[in-house]
Design an enzyme around this catalytic site. Sequence first.
Site, PDB file in Angstrom:
ATOM      1  N   GLN A 130       0.877  -1.259  -0.174  1.00  0.00           N
ATOM      2  CA  GLN A 130       0.239   0.122  -0.033  1.00  0.00           C
ATOM      3  C   GLN A 130       0.831   1.347  -0.042  1.00  0.00           C
ATOM      4  O   GLN A 130       1.750   1.459   0.464  1.00  0.00           O
ATOM      5  CB  GLN A 130      -0.808  -0.647   1.860  1.00  0.00           C
ATOM      6  CG  GLN A 130      -1.979   1.499   1.170  1.00  0.00           C
ATOM      7  CD  GLN A 130      -1.216   2.389   2.265  1.00  0.00           C
ATOM      8  OE1 GLN A 130      -0.356   1.894   3.255  1.00  0.00           O
ATOM      9  NE2 GLN A 130      -1.096   3.782   2.019  1.00  0.00           N
ATOM     10  N   HIS A 281     -11.237   3.724   5.772  1.00  0.00           N
ATOM     11  CA  HIS A 281      -9.309   4.259   7.347  1.00  0.00           C
ATOM     12  C   HIS A 281      -9.833   3.847   8.598  1.00  0.00           C
ATOM     13  O   HIS A 281      -9.729   4.739   9.504  1.00  0.00           O
ATOM     14  CB  HIS A 281      -9.081   5.546   6.958  1.00  0.00           C
ATOM     15  CG  HIS A 281      -7.258   5.767   6.950  1.00  0.00           C
ATOM     16  ND1 HIS A 281      -6.987   6.127   5.690  1.00  0.00           N
ATOM     17  CD2 HIS A 281      -6.679   5.453   7.341  1.00  0.00           C
ATOM     18  CE1 HIS A 281      -5.371   5.826   5.959  1.00  0.00           C
ATOM     19  NE2 HIS A 281      -4.954   5.676   7.161  1.00  0.00           N
TER      20      HIS A 281
HETATM   21  C1  LIG Z   1      -2.896   1.360  13.698  1.00  0.00           C
HETATM   22  C2  LIG Z   1      -3.222   1.958  12.584  1.00  0.00           C
HETATM   23  C3  LIG Z   1      -2.398   2.127  11.178  1.00  0.00           C
HETATM   24  C4  LIG Z   1      -3.027   2.389   9.708  1.00  0.00           C
HETATM   25  N1  LIG Z   1      -2.334   2.600   8.595  1.00  0.00           N
HETATM   26  C5  LIG Z   1      -2.731   3.200   7.508  1.00  0.00           C
HETATM   27  C6  LIG Z   1      -1.945   2.288   6.970  1.00  0.00           C
HETATM   28  O1  LIG Z   1      -0.780   3.129   6.758  1.00  0.00           O
HETATM   29  N2  LIG Z   1      -2.907   2.831   5.377  1.00  0.00           N
HETATM   30  C7  LIG Z   1      -3.279   2.337   4.865  1.00  0.00           C
HETATM   31  O2  LIG Z   1      -3.422   2.751   3.817  1.00  0.00           O
HETATM   32  N3  LIG Z   1      -4.343   2.597   6.252  1.00  0.00           N
HETATM   33  C8  LIG Z   1      -3.838   2.954   7.565  1.00  0.00           C
HETATM   34  N4  LIG Z   1      -4.770   2.084   7.928  1.00  0.00           N
HETATM   35  C9  LIG Z   1      -6.397   2.273   8.245  1.00  0.00           C
HETATM   36  C10 LIG Z   1      -6.700   0.681   7.996  1.00  0.00           C
HETATM   37  O3  LIG Z   1      -5.716   0.269   7.017  1.00  0.00           O
HETATM   38  C11 LIG Z   1      -8.342   0.713   7.571  1.00  0.00           C
HETATM   39  O4  LIG Z   1      -8.754   0.953   6.361  1.00  0.00           O
HETATM   40  C12 LIG Z   1      -8.290   0.236   9.208  1.00  0.00           C
HETATM   41  O5  LIG Z   1      -7.563  -0.062  10.152  1.00  0.00           O
HETATM   42  C13 LIG Z   1      -9.755  -0.590   9.133  1.00  0.00           C
HETATM   43  O6  LIG Z   1     -10.761  -0.919  10.369  1.00  0.00           O
HETATM   44  P1  LIG Z   1     -10.808  -1.399  11.312  1.00  0.00           P
HETATM   45  O7  LIG Z   1      -9.370  -1.069  12.026  1.00  0.00           O
HETATM   46  O8  LIG Z   1     -11.678  -0.935  12.569  1.00  0.00           O
HETATM   47  O9  LIG Z   1     -10.503  -2.925  11.615  1.00  0.00           O
HETATM   48  C14 LIG Z   1      -4.049   2.226   9.572  1.00  0.00           C
HETATM   49  C15 LIG Z   1      -5.259   1.696  10.697  1.00  0.00           C
HETATM   50  C16 LIG Z   1      -4.541   1.684  12.113  1.00  0.00           C
HETATM   51  C17 LIG Z   1      -5.446   1.147  13.247  1.00  0.00           C
END
Ligand SMILES: Cc1cc2nc3c(=O)[nH]c(=O)nc-3n(C[C@H](O)[C@H](O)[C@H](O)COP(=O)(O)O)c2cc1C
Length: 385
Positions: A130, A281
């Site tokens: 990603q 996100h």
């Molecule tokens: C600690 C953390 C870091 C994240 N970093 C990224 C990232 O670097 N790139 C991205 O596209 N989404 C990032 N996300 C979003 C996740 O890819 C995802 O969309 C989201 O966590 C899904 O929701 P959930 O935590 O309720 O399952 C991050 C989420 C969390 C919790």
Amino acid sequence: MARIDQALCLDDFEAMAQRHLPRPIFEYIRGGVETNASVDDNRRAFQDYAFIPRALVDVSSIDTSVSLLGKQYRSPVGIAPMGLSALSSYRGDLVLAQAGGQAGIPVIMSGSSLIRLEEVATSSPGTWFQAYLPGDVQEISKLVDRVAQAGFTTLVITVDTPVAANRENNIRAGFTTPLRPSARLLLDGLTHPRWVCNTFLRTCVRHGMPHFENNYATRGAPILSRNVLRDYSDRGHISWNHLRAIRKQWKGALVIKGILRKADAVTAIETGADAIIVSNHGGRQLDGSISPLRVLPEIADIAGDIPVMLDSGIRRGTDVLKALALGARCVFVGRPFGYATATGGRKGADRAINLITSEITRDLGLLGVTRLQDLSADVIRKIHD
Ligand SMILES: Cc1cc2nc3c(=O)[nH]c(=O)nc-3n(C[C@H](O)[C@H](O)[C@H](O)COP(=O)(O)O)c2cc1C
């Protein structure tokens, strides 16, 4: 410290991680933005649907495999990209990629990561990468080249971060990127010695001070630094034209993550996306942005053969089945995998994968469905408006 096998569902890992991690790092994972309206609604959206099970179906054999972007996966659930995974758990990105790869589920490595993408590609071929697009557009094609040369064949571009989100909770908890050395950070470390020794010091001793490795084609800032210089420049000017240029350059599968509008899904497909991830996100960007489950049917409706995937709020096998019944091909889970790996390393990641994939199989049986293709709007009903 609770043993990892005492976790009976994904939510159980949160309290374990809260005890194990220094507060700023735990809150970085748990946090949403502002009033947490989207975080809360991401869970509520699933409660708006109820199942209508089929009786007396032969469910002695259940197939949870799914075909996605030319590959076959064992279960329709994957690991969402999470930045700084190697800060919360030792070699976190590698652990998640290896655990998911061996379990036969998709894993997306974050571009905001502290382990070189080449290392993950070599140790776990098949991992997706990603990227957040560098604000300096000259850097975009260099990054895309680097990802291709490393051997990745699926590139996910996240499009829901045009400007930095208002992560008040990070400020309250003392979390910054890079982390600034302070008395408070030291105290947090002293009260969480297992994390300091087994994750942070172990990483520094064996691999040196972690840096942001993959936001650009070249190495970025260190994770612990006095100067809070951001690792990425403003990307407010990034548009679909940049996506079109990437489509021309990138020969592998292209996935767009962070779509919530039907019109954007149409544009993504016209731009040449091979798949879409409907996502807010995890409620970490625009507070109050709609829960992906609520727009999934209309997006799946126009997507035709293009796979539509979903993340944000998935915690249970039943959530996965509801998303699939509303048109998702596959879903991703974020925070619980972060908590599980922070607490239990590889064992934690394996346990989390096992819990959610077992729930999916059991719930299919209880629903009277033996193949994912047979999940349709016919097995659920909207019970709240
Ligand atoms: C600690 C953390 C870091 C994240 N970093 C990224 C990232 O670097 N790139 C991205 O596209 N989404 C990032 N996300 C979003 C996740 O890819 C995802 O969309 C989201 O966590 C899904 O929701 P959930 O935590 O309720 O399952 C991050 C989420 C969390 C919790």
